[in-house]
Design a protein around this motif. Sequence first.
Motif, mmCIF file in Angstrom:
data_model
loop_
_atom_site.group_PDB
_atom_site.id
_atom_site.type_symbol
_atom_site.label_atom_id
_atom_site.label_comp_id
_atom_site.label_asym_id
_atom_site.label_seq_id
_atom_site.Cartn_x
_atom_site.Cartn_y
_atom_site.Cartn_z
ATOM 1 N N HIS A 104 23.970 57.179 67.219
ATOM 2 C CA HIS A 104 23.626 58.141 68.272
ATOM 3 C C HIS A 104 24.840 58.483 69.137
ATOM 4 N N ARG A 105 25.663 57.484 69.426
ATOM 5 C CA ARG A 105 26.889 57.765 70.183
ATOM 6 C C ARG A 105 27.757 58.752 69.413
ATOM 7 N N LEU A 106 27.822 58.546 68.098
ATOM 8 C CA LEU A 106 28.627 59.413 67.245
ATOM 9 C C LEU A 106 28.087 60.846 67.246
ATOM 10 N N LEU A 107 26.780 60.987 67.257
ATOM 11 C CA LEU A 107 26.186 62.328 67.300
ATOM 12 C C LEU A 107 26.552 63.051 68.589
ATOM 13 N N HIS A 108 26.621 62.320 69.688
ATOM 14 C CA HIS A 108 27.036 62.946 70.950
ATOM 15 C C HIS A 108 28.504 63.344 70.908
ATOM 16 N N ALA A 109 29.322 62.519 70.278
ATOM 17 C CA ALA A 109 30.729 62.872 70.120
ATOM 18 C C ALA A 109 30.888 64.116 69.251
ATOM 19 N N ALA A 110 30.037 64.248 68.247
ATOM 20 C CA ALA A 110 30.076 65.429 67.378
ATOM 21 C C ALA A 110 29.744 66.689 68.165
ATOM 22 N N LEU A 111 28.805 66.581 69.085
ATOM 23 C CA LEU A 111 28.446 67.739 69.904
ATOM 24 C C LEU A 111 29.575 68.098 70.863
ATOM 25 N N ALA A 157 38.766 61.648 62.472
ATOM 26 C CA ALA A 157 38.464 60.241 62.224
ATOM 27 C C ALA A 157 38.724 59.368 63.449
ATOM 28 N N GLU A 158 39.819 59.616 64.152
ATOM 29 C CA GLU A 158 40.139 58.804 65.325
ATOM 30 C C GLU A 158 39.108 59.017 66.433
ATOM 31 N N ASP A 159 38.713 60.251 66.640
ATOM 32 C CA ASP A 159 37.699 60.544 67.657
ATOM 33 C C ASP A 159 36.372 59.889 67.298
ATOM 34 N N ALA A 160 36.035 59.923 66.013
ATOM 35 C CA ALA A 160 34.779 59.322 65.558
ATOM 36 C C ALA A 160 34.796 57.819 65.790
ATOM 37 N N ALA A 161 35.888 57.169 65.435
ATOM 38 C CA ALA A 161 35.984 55.719 65.604
ATOM 39 C C ALA A 161 35.903 55.331 67.074
ATOM 40 N N ALA A 162 36.555 56.111 67.930
ATOM 41 C CA ALA A 162 36.553 55.809 69.361
ATOM 42 C C ALA A 162 35.166 55.966 69.967
ATOM 43 N N ALA A 163 34.381 56.867 69.425
ATOM 44 C CA ALA A 163 33.064 57.160 69.993
ATOM 45 C C ALA A 163 32.061 56.032 69.782
ATOM 46 N N LEU A 164 32.280 55.201 68.781
ATOM 47 C CA LEU A 164 31.271 54.218 68.397
ATOM 48 C C LEU A 164 30.971 53.208 69.495
ATOM 49 N N GLU A 165 31.967 52.884 70.328
ATOM 50 C CA GLU A 165 31.750 51.932 71.422
ATOM 51 C C GLU A 165 32.101 52.558 72.773
ATOM 52 N N PRO A 199 31.692 53.976 76.291
ATOM 53 C CA PRO A 199 30.667 53.906 77.343
ATOM 54 C C PRO A 199 30.152 55.280 77.771
ATOM 55 N N ALA A 200 31.023 56.292 77.728
ATOM 56 C CA ALA A 200 30.599 57.635 78.119
ATOM 57 C C ALA A 200 29.579 58.192 77.133
ATOM 58 N N ARG A 201 29.833 57.972 75.846
ATOM 59 C CA ARG A 201 28.880 58.440 74.838
ATOM 60 C C ARG A 201 27.580 57.646 74.932
ATOM 61 N N ASP A 202 27.696 56.351 75.216
ATOM 62 C CA ASP A 202 26.492 55.534 75.340
ATOM 63 C C ASP A 202 25.656 55.988 76.529
ATOM 64 N N ALA A 203 26.317 56.393 77.605
ATOM 65 C CA ALA A 203 25.589 56.894 78.776
ATOM 66 C C ALA A 203 24.830 58.171 78.428
ATOM 67 N N GLU A 204 25.397 58.984 77.535
ATOM 68 C CA GLU A 204 24.709 60.208 77.110
ATOM 69 C C GLU A 204 23.478 59.879 76.271
ATOM 70 N N VAL A 205 23.594 58.851 75.442
ATOM 71 C CA VAL A 205 22.432 58.406 74.667
ATOM 72 C C VAL A 205 21.333 57.936 75.613
ATOM 73 N N ALA A 206 21.716 57.124 76.590
ATOM 74 C CA ALA A 206 20.746 56.610 77.558
ATOM 75 C C ALA A 206 20.091 57.742 78.349
ATOM 76 N N ALA A 207 20.867 58.762 78.691
ATOM 77 C CA ALA A 207 20.327 59.904 79.439
ATOM 78 C C ALA A 207 19.304 60.665 78.603
#
Length: 241
Positions: A102-109, A153-161, A163-171
């Motif tokens: 889910h974090r990765l999906l937010h990074a994709a957006l 690839a680098e952006d994708a790897a960074a997104a997995l952990e 906190p900003a992407r995780d906050a978007e998932v939580a929102a």
Amino acid sequence: MKIDIWSDIACPWCYIGLTRFERALTEFPHHDGVQVTVHSFQLDPSLPDSYEGTEAEYLASRKGISVTQAESMFGQVAQAAATEGLSLRFDTLAVANSRRAHRLLHAALKADPSGATQRRLKDALFRAHFTSGESISDPEVLVRLATTAGMNAEDAAAALEDPARDAEVAADIARAVELGISGVPFFVLDGRYGISGAQPREVFDRALTTVWDELHPRIEPLKVPGLEGFSTGPACGPDGC
């Protein structure tokens, strides 16, 4: 027209429902004017990154049913998926927490605000989880799927952990609670109309047309009894008067 969709990757009916919706949208005459955003939802946030048992064993323990009953349920879902040309392999499915995905999906957006990359990635995640038996929590799998969908690839790897992407998932999950969404998939059209579950394709066809027509009403000529030609009287246009 804006459409928001809440779903979880570890949800077979989400895979089926989003497939039906995408096919309806593809043939919708005004699809270029539709903005789709996929939102996160987790059916079981407590799942570990990797679960050692089978999907049937996991569902049986979670719902208090037998493994045989769970396998029977999977058979019914797999049959429904097959009518859409989807292959669901519950026997080889790797049970895993979907939070990283889910974090990765937010990074994709974030990388592609049009949502096209996010939706390609979502479909790839579904196929990896339900057909290929890959873990949707494995960083190597996730980065590979992300790059195939068009991400760096680098952006994708960074997104997995991240906190900003995780906050978007939580929102997203918090917003689902506010809207009273307790099951997925759930579709919200124009911020006002909700469609719950993997509805038949025809439901999505009618919903798209109905809401679009409501947002884009056509002006009908006024008909006045006894006054012939009133609604189409003399006028000037680009070609003259």
